[in-house]
Design an enzyme around this catalytic site. Structure first.
Site, short mmCIF file in Angstrom:
data_model
loop_
_atom_site.label_atom_id
_atom_site.label_comp_id
_atom_site.label_asym_id
_atom_site.label_seq_id
_atom_site.Cartn_x
_atom_site.Cartn_y
_atom_site.Cartn_z
N ASP A 173 -21.48 -27.22 1.50
CA ASP A 173 -22.64 -26.91 2.33
C ASP A 173 -22.56 -27.69 3.64
O ASP A 173 -22.68 -28.91 3.66
CB ASP A 173 -23.93 -27.31 1.59
N HIS A 195 -31.36 -22.27 9.77
CA HIS A 195 -31.63 -23.66 9.39
C HIS A 195 -33.11 -24.04 9.43
O HIS A 195 -33.57 -24.85 8.63
CB HIS A 195 -30.83 -24.58 10.33
N LYS A 230 -25.02 -23.06 8.39
CA LYS A 230 -26.39 -22.72 8.84
C LYS A 230 -26.42 -22.59 10.35
O LYS A 230 -25.75 -23.36 11.05
CB LYS A 230 -27.38 -23.83 8.41
N TYR A 242 -24.45 -30.18 11.88
CA TYR A 242 -23.84 -31.39 11.30
C TYR A 242 -22.59 -31.81 12.08
O TYR A 242 -22.03 -32.86 11.83
CB TYR A 242 -23.45 -31.17 9.82
#
Ligand SMILES: NC(=O)c1ccc[n+]([C@@H]2O[C@H](COP(=O)([O-])OP(=O)(O)OC[C@H]3O[C@@H](n4cnc5c(N)ncnc54)[C@H](OP(=O)(O)O)[C@@H]3O)[C@@H](O)[C@H]2O)c1
Length: 295
Positions: free
Chosen positions: A43, A106, A73, A48
Site C-alpha cells: 500500500d 486519498h 492513491k 508518500y
C-alpha cells in the site's frame, strides 16, 4: 495469504504492508524485507513520495508481479478528471507496472467526482483491477456509492481498537464496500501496544498485543496494512493466522472503543483548511492557488 473477494470478484489479500512515513532511502529495503516475509499486498500513495522505490523493490524481489496486490492513491492536487488520469498513468510509470490492483482517491475533498470518473475509465480499460476511496465518511461514501457509475470497492479509513468505526463499517457493509484499516495500530498512540486488555489476551494465546489487534481486525472482516521498518516486526505482524480470538475476547476488545480519531477528523473545517494549505504548498509554481475567494 488469505483473501477477501471484492464486489467485482477481484481477490484482495486480507493483510498487507503499508509504506506511509517510510523514507525513500529506506523504502526499497523495507519492501524487499516485507516481500521476503511473505507480504503480497503493498500500500503506497502519490503523497508518500516513494512509489519509485516500491516499484524498484518489486522488480528486484523476483516475486512475479501477478502475485502482488499493488495499491496506490491519487492525491488531492491531482483531482479532476484530466489530472487524475494523468497522475495514475504517472504512478504506474513510477511503480514500473502496466496495471494497478487498486487505486483509491486519498481524500474526500475538491473535485473528487472528476477524479473518480478517471478511475472508472481506467478500470474499464483494464489498467486498474479495482477502484475505491479513502477517508470517505458515511455521508460522502453513500453519496459517491449512489451517484457514481461504478460503486467503490474499498474504503480505507482509520480503524483500530480505540477508534473502531462501527457505524462507518455498517454503511460500508450495506453498500458492499470492503473496509480497509489505515493505522491498524493507531500508530501505537494512547499506549495501544501496552494496553492491559490486549496484552492479557495475547498472553493467553502466546501472542503480542500487536498480533491480537491484527487478529481482531481480520475477524471483523477488515483488511489491514500495518507498517514497520523492522524485519522482526514485519514477521510478527504477518504471523496472525494460527490462532483465533473467542467471541468473549472480541467483545472485550470491542469495549476499548473511544469512538474518536487518534489523529484528526476529516469533517473538522480546520482540518479541511489544513489540507487546502498542503495542496497549495505542493502545487507547482505558476499554476494558481487551490482557493482564491477568501484570500
Ligand atoms: N489512507 C490514508 O489516509 C492513510 C493514512 C495513514 C496510513 N495509511 C496506510 O496505513 C499504513 C499503516 O498505518 P501507519 O503506518 O500510519 O500506522 P500503524 O501501522 O498503525 O503503526 C505503525 C507504527 O507502529 C510501529 N509498529 C509496527 N509494528 C509493531 C509491532 N509489532 N510492535 C510494536 N510497534 C510496531 C511502527 O514502528 P516501526 O516502523 O519502528 O516498527 C510504527 O511506528 C500506512 O503505512 C499507509 O500505507 C493510510
Amino acid at each position: 495469504m488469505e483473501t477477501v473477494t471484492l464486489s467485482n470478484g477481484v481477490k484482495m489479500p486480507v493483510l498487507g504492508y503499508g509504506v506511509y512515513q517510510v523514507t525513500p532511502e529506506e523504502c526499497e529495503r523495507c519492501v524487499l524485507d516485507a516481500l521476503a516475509a511473505g507480504y503480497r499486498l503493498l500500500d503506497t500513495a502519490q503523497s508518500y513520495f516513494n512509489e519509485e522505490q516500491v516499484g524498484s523493490a518489486i522488480r528486484r524481489s523476483g516475486v512475479p508481479r501477478e502475485e502482488i496486490f499493488l495499491t496506490t492513491k491519487v492525491w488531492v492536487e491531482h483531482y479532476g478528471y484530466e489530472a487524475a488520469r494523468a497522475s495514475v498513468l504517472e504512478s504506474m510509470r513510477k511503480l514500473k507496472t502496466d496495471y494497478l490492483d487498486l487505486v483509491l482517491l486519498h481524500q474526500p475533498f475538491a473535485d473528487y467526482y472528476g477524479a473518480y470518473r478517471a478511475l472508472e475509465e481506467l478500470y474499464e480499460e483494464g489498467k486498474i483491477r479495482a477502484i475505491g476511496v479513502s477517508n470517505f465518511y458515511p455521508d460522502r461514501l453513500v453519496d459517491l456509492a449512489s451517484f457514481a457509475r461504478i460503486r467503490p470497492m474499498v474504503n480505507q479509513v482509520e480503524i483500530h481498537p480505540y477508534h473502531q468505526q462501527q457505524e462507518a463499517k455498517r454503511w460500508m457493509d450495506k453498500y458492499g464496500v470492503q473496509a480497509e484499516a489505515w493505522a491498524p495500530f493507531g500508530e501505537g498512540r494512547g499506549g495501544l501496544f501496552q494496553d492491559p486488555v490486549l496484552t492479557e489476551i495475547g498472553q493467553k494465546h502466546g501472542k503480542t498485543a500487536a498480533q491480537v489487534v491484527l487478529r481482531w481486525h481480520l475477524q471483523r472482516g477488515v483488511v489491514v496494512i500495518p507498517k514497520s521498518v523492522r524485519p522482526e516486526r514485519m514477521r510478527e505482524n504477518i504471523d496472525v493466522f494460527d490462532f483465533a480470538l473467542s467471541a468473549e475476547e472480541m467483545e472485550r476488545i470491542g469495549a476499548l472503543d473511544q469512538k474518536r480519531s487518534a489523529f484528526f477528523s476529516h469533517q473538522d473545517p480546520n482540518v479541511v483548511e489544513w489540507f487546502v494549505e498542503l495542496v497549495d504548498k505542493r502545487r507547482p509554481r505558476g499554476s494558481g492557488a487551490a482557493h482564491t475567494e477568501n484570500e
